[in-house]
Design an enzyme around this catalytic site. Structure first.
Site, mmCIF file in Angstrom:
data_model
loop_
_atom_site.group_PDB
_atom_site.id
_atom_site.type_symbol
_atom_site.label_atom_id
_atom_site.label_comp_id
_atom_site.label_asym_id
_atom_site.label_seq_id
_atom_site.Cartn_x
_atom_site.Cartn_y
_atom_site.Cartn_z
ATOM 1 N N LYS A 1 20.678 75.268 30.767
ATOM 2 C CA LYS A 1 20.883 74.458 31.783
ATOM 3 C C LYS A 1 21.092 72.899 31.609
ATOM 4 O O LYS A 1 20.204 72.397 30.571
ATOM 5 C CB LYS A 1 19.762 74.430 32.919
ATOM 6 N N ASN B 1 36.174 76.185 45.171
ATOM 7 C CA ASN B 1 36.856 75.646 46.281
ATOM 8 C C ASN B 1 36.308 76.362 47.553
ATOM 9 O O ASN B 1 35.524 77.268 47.624
ATOM 10 C CB ASN B 1 38.203 75.629 45.894
ATOM 11 N N LYS C 1 57.580 75.143 43.844
ATOM 12 C CA LYS C 1 56.749 76.167 43.328
ATOM 13 C C LYS C 1 57.739 77.460 42.867
ATOM 14 O O LYS C 1 57.451 78.150 41.982
ATOM 15 C CB LYS C 1 55.476 76.442 43.939
HETATM 16 N N1 CTP Z 1 47.960 80.055 41.155
HETATM 17 C C1 CTP Z 1 47.769 80.893 39.904
HETATM 18 N N2 CTP Z 1 47.263 80.399 38.725
HETATM 19 C C2 CTP Z 1 46.608 79.141 38.794
HETATM 20 C C3 CTP Z 1 46.734 78.422 39.804
HETATM 21 C C4 CTP Z 1 47.499 78.870 40.960
HETATM 22 O O1 CTP Z 1 48.311 82.123 40.009
HETATM 23 N N3 CTP Z 1 45.794 78.834 37.595
HETATM 24 C C5 CTP Z 1 48.860 80.574 42.094
HETATM 25 C C6 CTP Z 1 47.885 80.788 43.456
HETATM 26 O O2 CTP Z 1 47.251 81.777 43.609
HETATM 27 C C7 CTP Z 1 48.845 80.483 44.628
HETATM 28 C C8 CTP Z 1 50.109 79.418 43.771
HETATM 29 O O3 CTP Z 1 49.819 79.763 42.369
HETATM 30 O O4 CTP Z 1 49.679 81.648 44.887
HETATM 31 C C9 CTP Z 1 49.756 78.288 44.117
HETATM 32 O O5 CTP Z 1 50.556 77.365 43.309
HETATM 33 P P1 CTP Z 1 50.077 75.940 42.563
HETATM 34 O O6 CTP Z 1 51.206 75.320 42.139
HETATM 35 O O7 CTP Z 1 49.216 76.264 41.540
HETATM 36 O O8 CTP Z 1 49.471 75.185 43.669
HETATM 37 P P2 CTP Z 1 48.473 74.279 43.809
HETATM 38 O O9 CTP Z 1 47.237 74.574 42.788
HETATM 39 O O10 CTP Z 1 48.018 74.193 45.150
HETATM 40 O O11 CTP Z 1 49.371 73.254 43.100
HETATM 41 P P3 CTP Z 1 48.925 71.698 42.828
HETATM 42 O O12 CTP Z 1 47.584 71.630 42.286
HETATM 43 O O13 CTP Z 1 50.214 71.332 41.879
HETATM 44 O O14 CTP Z 1 49.152 71.148 44.190
#
Ligand code: CTP
Length: 395
Positions: A288, A209, A336
């Site tokens: 690959k 990302n 969250k």
């Molecule tokens: N996070 C984590 N482990 C993951 C994904 C996210 O610890 N596998 C943490 C991120 O570092 C951030 C928080 O969770 O602090 C974000 O929450 P999350 O619900 O995962 O956010 P998004 O991925 O943006 O949620 P969504 O995809 O539901 O929009």
């Protein structure tokens, strides 16, 4: 950052003396009051006028110069100092300081100075390795002086080895660490995650990302400058991590999970700014993947939710998550907090000007179970300070 702070720079005779002009300039840009004291030998390498122009103070060289206001200058400067750095520090001046010899403006000021003192030995490798010099450094360290290790590289004498003065930016960071901010996080262990993760598809490609790590790095730096013991678990980022923090580089969400859980028990504050991938390819091809005429689908599976795992086993830790949204920011972020058992979440909306990936600024909203505050547009460094203030208030 250094408004109201006084820095005394002692400059001795070495070609590196000219680089102290850059250091003085960096300190002045942060609004420090900078005074420079030179040994007579140092004036062979850079003229005192250079420092006078930069600092707007008389550059002191000779103890018996009568051409300035009536006070005992070495004592008054020593008292004003919040920190004194001697850079470049010659073998001669190090020897004098270690044995209480005070025969010029620099060494008398150093003798009278109770502020933290940073000494930067700068000389030819053979001189640096000489046991007499090494013993003198040990003596100074035993009196609480901080010795900053010289760098290695090509020296003025064309020898290659240890003895080079570290670059002004590095010396600047050492000074900041001593005098920037109150040490209100001293004794705290802070774990910050930052950057993106990369989830491999094959040896060539990965899913990632746009995260650059800037917000997390700013938090790690702010916590370090406030005296915390900081570990930074970082995905692949192009920005330089802050000095004086323990950096654990990781690639994938699984790597980050392992690095974070390893640190968790000894940590007081966890701040997860990392943009962790929620999915990874179900299979990583060892070769690959070659293109075909047909379309390609890659099956994805969920990664572990690191923060939720930490929330589930929380004991004494303060857990702060980040939430980046493009719509329904507040509702989604509040959800969250409950879902991951967080103490605070920092929300930002990617669509707001000045917020989000790659910028040096952010517009954040701090959210806890019973509190919510939107902060105005500010630099990520300032936002880092506000986040840590809010955490400290709630701990
Ligand atoms: N996070 C984590 N482990 C993951 C994904 C996210 O610890 N596998 C943490 C991120 O570092 C951030 C928080 O969770 O602090 C974000 O929450 P999350 O619900 O995962 O956010 P998004 O991925 O943006 O949620 P969504 O995809 O539901 O929009």
């Amino acid at each position: 950052m250094l408004k109201g702070k006084t820095v005394v720079l002692g400059v001795t005779g070495s070609i590196a003396a000219y680089k102290i002009a850059s250091l003085a300039s960096m300190l002045i840009k942060q609004h420090a009051d900078v005074h420079v004291i030179m040994t007579q030998n140092a004036t062979n390498f850079i003229h005192p006028t250079a420092f006078e122009t930069l600092t707007r103070h008389k550059c002191l060289v000779d103890t018996f110069d009568r051409d300035f206001q009536f006070n005992v200058k070495h004592v008054s400067l020593a008292q004003q100092a919040d920190v004194m750095m001697i850079a470049p520090a010659s073998a001669n001046v190090i020897g004098k300081l270690a044995h209480g010899i005070a025969d010029d403006m620099l060494t008398t000021t150093a003798m009278a100075c109770k502020a933290p003192m940073l000494i930067v030995p700068t000389m030819n490798t053979n001189m640096y390795e000489n046991p007499i010099l090494q013993d003198n450094l040990k003596v100074l360290a035993s009196y609480g002086k901080k010795i900053i290790e010289p760098a290695s590289g090509m020296l003025a004498c064309r020898d290659v080895g240890k003895g080079k003065m570290p670059e002004p930016e590095v010396l600047f960071q050492h000074i900041l660490r001593v005098i920037a901010f109150d040490k209100d996080l001293a004794g705290k262990k802070v774990l910050v995650t930052a950057g993106p993760t990369q989830e491999a598809i094959d040896p060539v490609r990965y899913i990632t990302n746009h995260s650059t790590g800037k917000m997390g790095y700013a938090i790690a730096e702010n916590a370090m400058l406030r005296g915390a013991d900081v570990t930074l678990v970082t995905g692949p980022c192009a920005v330089e991590p802050p000095m004086f923090v323990k950096v654990k580089p990781v690639i994938s969400a699984q790597d980050m999970y392992e690095a974070v859980t390893e640190e968790y028990d000894q940590t007081d504050i966890v701040i997860m700014t990392a943009a962790v991938a929620d999915y990874r390819p179900a299979q990583v091809s060892t070769e690959k993947v070659k293109k075909q005429d047909s379309d390609l689908s890659i099956p994805l599976v969920r990664t572990k939710d690191i923060l939720a795992t930490l929330g589930a086993s929380k004991t004494h830790q303060f857990l702060c998550g980040f939430s980046m949204e493009t719509q329904n920011m507040l509702e989604n972020s509040r959800a969250k907090i409950a879902k991951k058992n967080l103490d605070m979440i920092v929300a930002n909306n990617l669509k707001v000007a000045g917020a989000g990936f790659g910028t040096d600024t952010n517009v954040i909203t701090l959210i806890t179970k019973d509190f919510e505050k939107e902060l105005p547009l500010m630099s990520k460094k300032e936002a880092a300070g506000c986040i840590l203030n809010a955490i400290l208030e709630r701990m």
